[in-house]
Design a protein around this motif. Structure first.
Motif, PDB file in Angstrom:
ATOM      1  N   MET A  89       0.827  -1.200   0.000  1.00  0.00           N
ATOM      2  CA  MET A  89       0.000   0.000   0.000  1.00  0.00           C
ATOM      3  C   MET A  89       0.865   1.256   0.000  1.00  0.00           C
ATOM      4  O   MET A  89       0.605   2.223  -0.741  1.00  0.00           O
ATOM      5  CB  MET A  89      -0.926   0.016   1.213  1.00  0.00           C
ATOM      6  CG  MET A  89      -1.787   1.267   1.299  1.00  0.00           C
ATOM      7  SD  MET A  89      -2.888   1.282   2.743  1.00  0.00           S
ATOM      8  CE  MET A  89      -4.056   0.020   2.247  1.00  0.00           C
ATOM      9  N   ILE A  90       1.922   1.248   0.807  1.00  0.00           N
ATOM     10  CA  ILE A  90       2.856   2.378   0.821  1.00  0.00           C
ATOM     11  C   ILE A  90       3.447   2.598  -0.572  1.00  0.00           C
ATOM     12  O   ILE A  90       3.504   3.731  -1.072  1.00  0.00           O
ATOM     13  CB  ILE A  90       3.989   2.115   1.840  1.00  0.00           C
ATOM     14  CG1 ILE A  90       3.452   2.210   3.268  1.00  0.00           C
ATOM     15  CG2 ILE A  90       5.153   3.087   1.634  1.00  0.00           C
ATOM     16  CD1 ILE A  90       4.458   1.810   4.329  1.00  0.00           C
ATOM     17  N   SER A  91       3.865   1.517  -1.211  1.00  0.00           N
ATOM     18  CA  SER A  91       4.486   1.615  -2.533  1.00  0.00           C
ATOM     19  C   SER A  91       3.507   2.160  -3.563  1.00  0.00           C
ATOM     20  O   SER A  91       3.859   3.043  -4.363  1.00  0.00           O
ATOM     21  CB  SER A  91       4.991   0.238  -2.974  1.00  0.00           C
ATOM     22  OG  SER A  91       6.021  -0.216  -2.123  1.00  0.00           O
ATOM     23  N   GLU A  92       2.276   1.656  -3.550  1.00  0.00           N
ATOM     24  CA  GLU A  92       1.278   2.124  -4.512  1.00  0.00           C
ATOM     25  C   GLU A  92       0.949   3.594  -4.291  1.00  0.00           C
ATOM     26  O   GLU A  92       0.788   4.364  -5.247  1.00  0.00           O
ATOM     27  CB  GLU A  92       0.001   1.290  -4.423  1.00  0.00           C
ATOM     28  CG  GLU A  92      -1.013   1.644  -5.502  1.00  0.00           C
ATOM     29  CD  GLU A  92      -2.279   0.808  -5.453  1.00  0.00           C
ATOM     30  OE1 GLU A  92      -3.105   0.948  -6.384  1.00  0.00           O
ATOM     31  OE2 GLU A  92      -2.461   0.034  -4.490  1.00  0.00           O
ATOM     32  N   LEU A  93       0.894   3.994  -3.028  1.00  0.00           N
ATOM     33  CA  LEU A  93       0.605   5.391  -2.699  1.00  0.00           C
ATOM     34  C   LEU A  93       1.686   6.315  -3.248  1.00  0.00           C
ATOM     35  O   LEU A  93       1.395   7.315  -3.927  1.00  0.00           O
ATOM     36  CB  LEU A  93       0.498   5.534  -1.178  1.00  0.00           C
ATOM     37  CG  LEU A  93       0.196   6.927  -0.632  1.00  0.00           C
ATOM     38  CD1 LEU A  93      -1.169   7.399  -1.088  1.00  0.00           C
ATOM     39  CD2 LEU A  93       0.281   6.923   0.895  1.00  0.00           C
ATOM     40  N   SER A  94       2.945   5.989  -2.969  1.00  0.00           N
ATOM     41  CA  SER A  94       4.053   6.834  -3.438  1.00  0.00           C
ATOM     42  C   SER A  94       4.146   6.863  -4.956  1.00  0.00           C
ATOM     43  O   SER A  94       4.358   7.924  -5.557  1.00  0.00           O
ATOM     44  CB  SER A  94       5.380   6.333  -2.858  1.00  0.00           C
ATOM     45  OG  SER A  94       5.467   6.611  -1.492  1.00  0.00           O
ATOM     46  N   LEU A  95       3.995   5.696  -5.585  1.00  0.00           N
ATOM     47  CA  LEU A  95       4.094   5.624  -7.041  1.00  0.00           C
ATOM     48  C   LEU A  95       2.966   6.405  -7.706  1.00  0.00           C
ATOM     49  O   LEU A  95       3.188   7.117  -8.704  1.00  0.00           O
ATOM     50  CB  LEU A  95       4.069   4.166  -7.491  1.00  0.00           C
ATOM     51  CG  LEU A  95       4.204   3.920  -8.999  1.00  0.00           C
ATOM     52  CD1 LEU A  95       5.515   4.481  -9.531  1.00  0.00           C
ATOM     53  CD2 LEU A  95       4.098   2.425  -9.301  1.00  0.00           C
ATOM     54  N   THR A  96       1.759   6.303  -7.172  1.00  0.00           N
ATOM     55  CA  THR A  96       0.616   7.032  -7.740  1.00  0.00           C
ATOM     56  C   THR A  96       0.835   8.532  -7.661  1.00  0.00           C
ATOM     57  O   THR A  96       0.585   9.267  -8.620  1.00  0.00           O
ATOM     58  CB  THR A  96      -0.684   6.642  -7.005  1.00  0.00           C
ATOM     59  OG1 THR A  96      -0.884   5.234  -7.128  1.00  0.00           O
ATOM     60  CG2 THR A  96      -1.890   7.359  -7.603  1.00  0.00           C
ATOM     61  N   LEU A  97       1.330   9.003  -6.514  1.00  0.00           N
ATOM     62  CA  LEU A  97       1.606  10.434  -6.363  1.00  0.00           C
ATOM     63  C   LEU A  97       2.736  10.865  -7.283  1.00  0.00           C
ATOM     64  O   LEU A  97       2.640  11.896  -7.969  1.00  0.00           O
ATOM     65  CB  LEU A  97       1.967  10.728  -4.903  1.00  0.00           C
ATOM     66  CG  LEU A  97       2.389  12.158  -4.566  1.00  0.00           C
ATOM     67  CD1 LEU A  97       1.299  13.160  -4.920  1.00  0.00           C
ATOM     68  CD2 LEU A  97       2.755  12.268  -3.078  1.00  0.00           C
TER      69      LEU A  97
END
Length: 264
Positions: A89-97
């Motif tokens: 979830m952390i990875s998806e959040l950072s990548l999306t931003l």
């Protein structure tokens, strides 16, 4: 201005072509836990699909931007599967931003630490007040940066300097972070949002489609490496959680004393 009210941990306000997102857990210095990250991720995805939004501003309510990941929430996790889901979830959040088809700005005041700093650095512009407390401080509890912190620091500082900053984990004020090249502008205390508003006004009167096209071209080449770093961080973080140094770091943190690391 349109204000969205169906969130528990963030505030979202739309003003013309600008979206203002506020981290809203001031009682915990906007520590990032699952609810907040879920709401942020949903919001980033919704805004990315909205062709009418050109600029996204990320800021924090209360005394600071974000103290980082919620340590209490992480300590309550049971087993590798739950931890890896959290890291994904952390990875998806950072990548999306990082890859958003918008011009993104982070306004820092007070603390911007750990995962909070990773999210800030995933934005296109980072503006901090001079009294801010900026730190990539995972080392203090025997962990490595996540949220793409390794990649984002490397992009701004180069690999050698990024490595040294991660190893030291020291707290910098806004001027120190600016002098290092970590942020894009430092302002006087309590003037950060005023500076962000000036930048927003400049951006929305610019040929912003061309600006976003440049972002797309550069990010397209960078996303693959960013994903690789996120995967490496996820795997490393799990290994580091098993170390005696991490256990000592957490124990020292909860007991409010300096840790006694042994390299184990």
């Amino acid at each position: 201005m349109t204000v969205k009210t169906d969130y528990q941990s963030i505030n979202v306000a739309i003003e013309g072509s600008v979206a203002w997102i506020s981290l809203n857990r001031p009682q915990s210095l906007n520590a990032l836990q699952e609810e907040m990250m879920t709401e942020l991720l949903q919001t980033f995805k919704e805004l990315n699909r909205d062709a009418g939004i050109h600029v996204v501003v990320l800021k924090g309510e209360g005394r600071g931007f974000s103290s980082g990941g919620d340590i209490k929430a992480m300590l309550s996790m049971e087993g590798e599967e739950e931890f890896q889901r959290f890291m994904d979830m952390i990875s998806e959040l950072s990548l999306t931003l990082y890859a958003m088809d918008k011009i993104t700005i982070c306004a820092i005041h007070g603390a911007a630490a750990g995962l909070g700093l990773s999210l800030a650095l995933a934005c296109d512009y980072v503006i901090a007040e001079e009294g801010s407390k900026i730190a990539m401080n995972f080392i203090g509890i025997g962990l490595v940066p996540d949220g793409g912190g390794h990649y984002l620091l490397k992009e701004r500082l180069g690999s050698q300097k990024a490595m040294q900053v991660i190893w030291k984990g020291e707290v910098m004020n806004g001027q120190e972070a600016y002098s290092l090249g970590l942020i894009d502008k430092v302002t006087a205390q309590n003037k950060g949002l005023q500076e962000v508003e000036k930048l927003v006004a400049q951006l929305i009167s610019s040929p912003i489609k061309a600006m976003k096209e440049t972002k797309f071209i550069l990010r397209s080449a960078q996303v693959k490496e960013f994903k690789t770093i996120l995967d490496l961080e996820r795997d490393s973080q799990w290994r580091m959680r098993q170390t005696e140094d991490h256990k000592e770091g957490i124990k020292a943190f909860t007991e409010k004393r300096p840790p006694q690391f042994k390299g184990e």
